[in-house]
Design an enzyme around this catalytic site. Structure first.
Site, mmCIF file in Angstrom:
data_model
loop_
_atom_site.group_PDB
_atom_site.id
_atom_site.type_symbol
_atom_site.label_atom_id
_atom_site.label_comp_id
_atom_site.label_asym_id
_atom_site.label_seq_id
_atom_site.Cartn_x
_atom_site.Cartn_y
_atom_site.Cartn_z
ATOM 1 N N TRP A 129 4.507 5.295 -5.039
ATOM 2 C CA TRP A 129 5.868 5.505 -5.529
ATOM 3 C C TRP A 129 6.852 4.451 -5.054
ATOM 4 O O TRP A 129 7.944 4.337 -5.593
ATOM 5 C CB TRP A 129 6.376 6.875 -5.033
ATOM 6 C CG TRP A 129 6.145 7.060 -3.562
ATOM 7 C CD1 TRP A 129 5.078 7.678 -2.972
ATOM 8 C CD2 TRP A 129 6.948 6.560 -2.493
ATOM 9 N NE1 TRP A 129 5.167 7.598 -1.599
ATOM 10 C CE2 TRP A 129 6.316 6.912 -1.275
ATOM 11 C CE3 TRP A 129 8.155 5.854 -2.428
ATOM 12 C CZ2 TRP A 129 6.844 6.591 -0.025
ATOM 13 C CZ3 TRP A 129 8.676 5.524 -1.187
ATOM 14 C CH2 TRP A 129 8.025 5.890 -0.006
ATOM 15 N N ASN A 130 6.523 3.657 -4.028
ATOM 16 C CA ASN A 130 7.574 2.903 -3.336
ATOM 17 C C ASN A 130 8.066 1.658 -4.077
ATOM 18 O O ASN A 130 9.166 1.181 -3.810
ATOM 19 C CB ASN A 130 7.140 2.532 -1.909
ATOM 20 C CG ASN A 130 5.874 1.712 -1.866
ATOM 21 O OD1 ASN A 130 4.987 1.870 -2.685
ATOM 22 N ND2 ASN A 130 5.792 0.821 -0.892
ATOM 23 N N LYS A 153 -2.533 5.175 -13.365
ATOM 24 C CA LYS A 153 -2.408 6.480 -12.727
ATOM 25 C C LYS A 153 -1.333 6.327 -11.649
ATOM 26 O O LYS A 153 -1.607 5.959 -10.518
ATOM 27 C CB LYS A 153 -3.738 6.920 -12.121
ATOM 28 C CG LYS A 153 -3.901 8.433 -11.961
ATOM 29 C CD LYS A 153 -2.803 9.139 -11.198
ATOM 30 C CE LYS A 153 -2.829 8.813 -9.709
ATOM 31 N NZ LYS A 153 -1.753 9.593 -8.967
ATOM 32 N N HIS A 154 -0.097 6.603 -12.041
ATOM 33 C CA HIS A 154 1.003 6.402 -11.108
ATOM 34 C C HIS A 154 1.174 7.622 -10.209
ATOM 35 O O HIS A 154 0.597 8.687 -10.435
ATOM 36 C CB HIS A 154 2.292 6.096 -11.872
ATOM 37 C CG HIS A 154 3.046 4.944 -11.304
ATOM 38 N ND1 HIS A 154 3.248 4.787 -9.936
ATOM 39 C CD2 HIS A 154 3.658 3.874 -11.886
ATOM 40 C CE1 HIS A 154 3.939 3.686 -9.730
ATOM 41 N NE2 HIS A 154 4.194 3.105 -10.886
ATOM 42 N N GLY A 205 -1.946 2.206 -1.440
ATOM 43 C CA GLY A 205 -1.522 3.442 -0.793
ATOM 44 C C GLY A 205 -1.925 3.454 0.668
ATOM 45 O O GLY A 205 -2.126 2.409 1.288
ATOM 46 N N SER A 206 -2.064 4.645 1.202
ATOM 47 C CA SER A 206 -2.375 4.802 2.623
ATOM 48 C C SER A 206 -3.830 4.436 2.910
ATOM 49 O O SER A 206 -4.686 4.447 2.016
ATOM 50 C CB SER A 206 -2.119 6.242 3.053
ATOM 51 O OG SER A 206 -3.077 7.118 2.470
ATOM 52 N N GLU A 227 -5.169 -2.145 -1.397
ATOM 53 C CA GLU A 227 -4.033 -2.665 -0.629
ATOM 54 C C GLU A 227 -3.445 -1.473 0.098
ATOM 55 O O GLU A 227 -2.819 -0.602 -0.500
ATOM 56 C CB GLU A 227 -3.008 -3.328 -1.561
ATOM 57 C CG GLU A 227 -2.122 -4.332 -0.841
ATOM 58 C CD GLU A 227 -0.822 -3.754 -0.334
ATOM 59 O OE1 GLU A 227 -0.813 -2.588 0.098
ATOM 60 O OE2 GLU A 227 0.176 -4.467 -0.360
ATOM 61 N N LEU A 228 -3.673 -1.432 1.430
ATOM 62 C CA LEU A 228 -3.411 -0.216 2.188
ATOM 63 C C LEU A 228 -2.278 -0.414 3.190
ATOM 64 O O LEU A 228 -1.446 -1.292 3.032
ATOM 65 C CB LEU A 228 -4.708 0.234 2.870
ATOM 66 C CG LEU A 228 -5.920 0.340 1.923
ATOM 67 C CD1 LEU A 228 -7.171 0.762 2.676
ATOM 68 C CD2 LEU A 228 -5.634 1.299 0.778
ATOM 69 N N CYS A 261 4.793 -1.613 2.781
ATOM 70 C CA CYS A 261 3.600 -1.900 3.579
ATOM 71 C C CYS A 261 3.740 -3.208 4.349
ATOM 72 O O CYS A 261 3.226 -3.333 5.458
ATOM 73 C CB CYS A 261 2.373 -1.967 2.679
ATOM 74 S SG CYS A 261 1.937 -0.414 1.886
ATOM 75 N N GLU A 358 1.463 3.632 11.149
ATOM 76 C CA GLU A 358 2.377 2.959 10.231
ATOM 77 C C GLU A 358 3.657 3.777 10.103
ATOM 78 O O GLU A 358 3.609 4.965 9.791
ATOM 79 C CB GLU A 358 1.747 2.785 8.850
ATOM 80 C CG GLU A 358 2.675 2.054 7.884
ATOM 81 C CD GLU A 358 2.073 1.829 6.511
ATOM 82 O OE1 GLU A 358 2.463 0.855 5.853
ATOM 83 O OE2 GLU A 358 1.207 2.628 6.109
#
Length: 456
Positions: A129-130, A153-154, A205-206, A227-228, A261, A358
């Site tokens: 979402w960011n 897939k948002h 995401g995470s 990409e975490l 991130c 994080e």
């Protein structure tokens, strides 16, 4: 239903129907059917579509920016910039994608041997979402230019943004199936990953979420780019330009309310300039205005969700309890919405929660290092390895870059993503690369062609 809570006031903003299993499969099938034609288009045709979409984004900047401000609380002045950056990404691949994927010869015993780059099929992007528009185009622009079709897939908290992205391709008269929106409930995502028509996965995401997605994709033998999370170090040595470092590190820490991130999260300062740098950073952070993201003078909007603010508050409280000195903020703000103040924690050590985990919010933490060697050791003492910055003499910074365990290093500048340059992480920050010439290579078949007869 996907129900969105406005983070500015805590009230329900809207609800959007989620796809059921039949609806999901229908859209995936449409993407597969669309691929059979899209893969045969020329680079010029693909570039023209991306350029039309970019033009639409620039023309509709205000409308698209407001969607982000409403759904996830991005300050309107930042949201406008994100729309423009997403358009730039589409334009970049429209201009350079063909060159990135050009066929080239490799010598062998063949009469002619060469490498060509072919699309894989429908690729699914699982997005957070960011940065709803930027991250969508970071995924789809190179994938489309390579001849793949895209399933978006948002995040369930930005469904209006997701629908707007898909609608841009409709407005641009994209062939049917080229881009499909998949508004799914989280439990239904696994079925989409495992669908036989989905050929590859891109996940942002995470680290925990990425681990689950990676396991599912690997069990189906599907390539994935992850990409975490990050706990990005910013190393400030005694010979740095402290004023410039404080300016850009402070900006990095608070952009998007610190929900990034690649924001500077562990600021590691050499002892001789530690106190002075903390003073400079405090002076830059203290005047920033937290408030309604729709207001032009707001610097920092709300945290996107109530649970995220609660998690941030826990990390700060535990870090203070462990001995950190709180110079600014440090407590959730009273009133409606999910606001958290700009927070500055000094005298932090690398074993405290704000460093080991994080932190997703406007929380700057400063650590002291006795020298450059210790600063580098602290920076690398992390399970994350996304990005980092080094502030020192240029030659020294470049020499240190090779020893920093991150996928991206900036010397004397702002850590950011750029369509021209690859980005991605190592360790628990993920694998694979996005953007630049490397990113477009993640979702292609690098096919070797050997043409006989055999020579010599």
């Amino acid at each position: 239903m996907l129900t969105v809570i406005n983070p500015t006031n805590g009230q329900t903003l809207h609800s959007v129907p989620a796809l059921d299993r039949a609806g999901m499969e229908a859209r995936i099938d449409t993407a597969l059917q669309g691929f059979s034609q899209w893969r045969k288009t020329s680079f010029s045709e693909r570039a023209q579509l991306l350029q039309r979409v970019a033009n639409l984004m620039r023309a509709q900047e205000e409308r698209l920016a407001r969607l982000m401000t409403d759904e996830m609380g991005k300050p309107i002045k930042e949201a406008r910039g994100e729309v423009q950056k997403a358009a730039w990404c589409a334009e970049h691949y429209a201009e350079h994608g063909e060159d990135y994927l050009k066929t080239y010869d490799l010598a062998s015993d063949a009469s002619h041997s060469y490498i060509q780059h072919l699309p894989l099929g429908p690729v699914m992007g699982i997005l957070p979402w960011n940065a709803p528009f930027w991250l969508a185009f970071r995924f789809c622009a190179p994938a489309l230019m390579a001849g793949n079709t895209c399933l978006i897939k948002h995040d369930p908290h930005v469904p209006a943004c997701a629908e707007a992205i898909a609608d841009l391709f409709v407005q641009a008269e994209a062939p049917e199936g080229v881009v499909q929106n998949l508004p799914l409930q989280t439990p239904d995502v696994e079925a989409a990953i495992r669908h036989k028509a989905v050929r590859a996965i891109s996940f942002t995401g995470s680290s925990g979420g990425g681990s689950k997605v990676a396991s599912m994709a690997a069990s189906e033998l599907k390539p994935a780019v992850l990409e975490l999370g990050g706990s990005d170090p910013a190393i400030v040595l005694a010979d740095a330009d402290l004023e410039q470092a404080a300016d850009l590190i402070g900006f990095s820490r608070i952009i998007n309310a610190g929900q990034s991130c690649i924001a500077a999260k562990r600021i590691i300062v050499e002892a001789p300039v530690y106190d002075r740098f903390v003073e400079l950073l405090e002076a830059r952070l203290a005047p920033l205005k937290v408030g309604d993201p729709a207001n032009e003078d707001t610097d920092i909007g709300p945290i996107a969700r109530e649970d995220l603010r609660a998690e941030l508050a826990r990390q700060v409280e535990q870090t203070k309890a462990a001995g950190a000195r709180c110079l600014l903020g440090g407590e959730p703000l009273d009133g409606p919405g999910y606001f958290y103040p700009v927070t500055l924690l000094a005298d932090v050590t690398n074993d405290m929660p704000a460093c080991r985990e994080e932190t997703f919010g406007p929380v700057a933490v400063v650590l002291k290092a006795e020298n450059a060697e210790q600063a580098l050791a602290i920076a690398n003492d992390s399970e994350y390895g996304l990005a980092g910055s080094i502030w020192t003499d240029r030659a020294r910074g470049e020499a240190m870059a090779a020893d920093l365990e991150t996928g991206q290093v900036v010397v004397n500048g702002l850590v950011k993503t750029d369509p021209r340059l690859p980005s991605g992480g190592i360790k628990r920050s993920g694998y694979g690369r996005e953007l630049g010439p490397h990113g477009i290579m993640e979702f292609v078949n690098i096919q070797q062609v050997w043409v006989g007869p055999k020579q010599g």
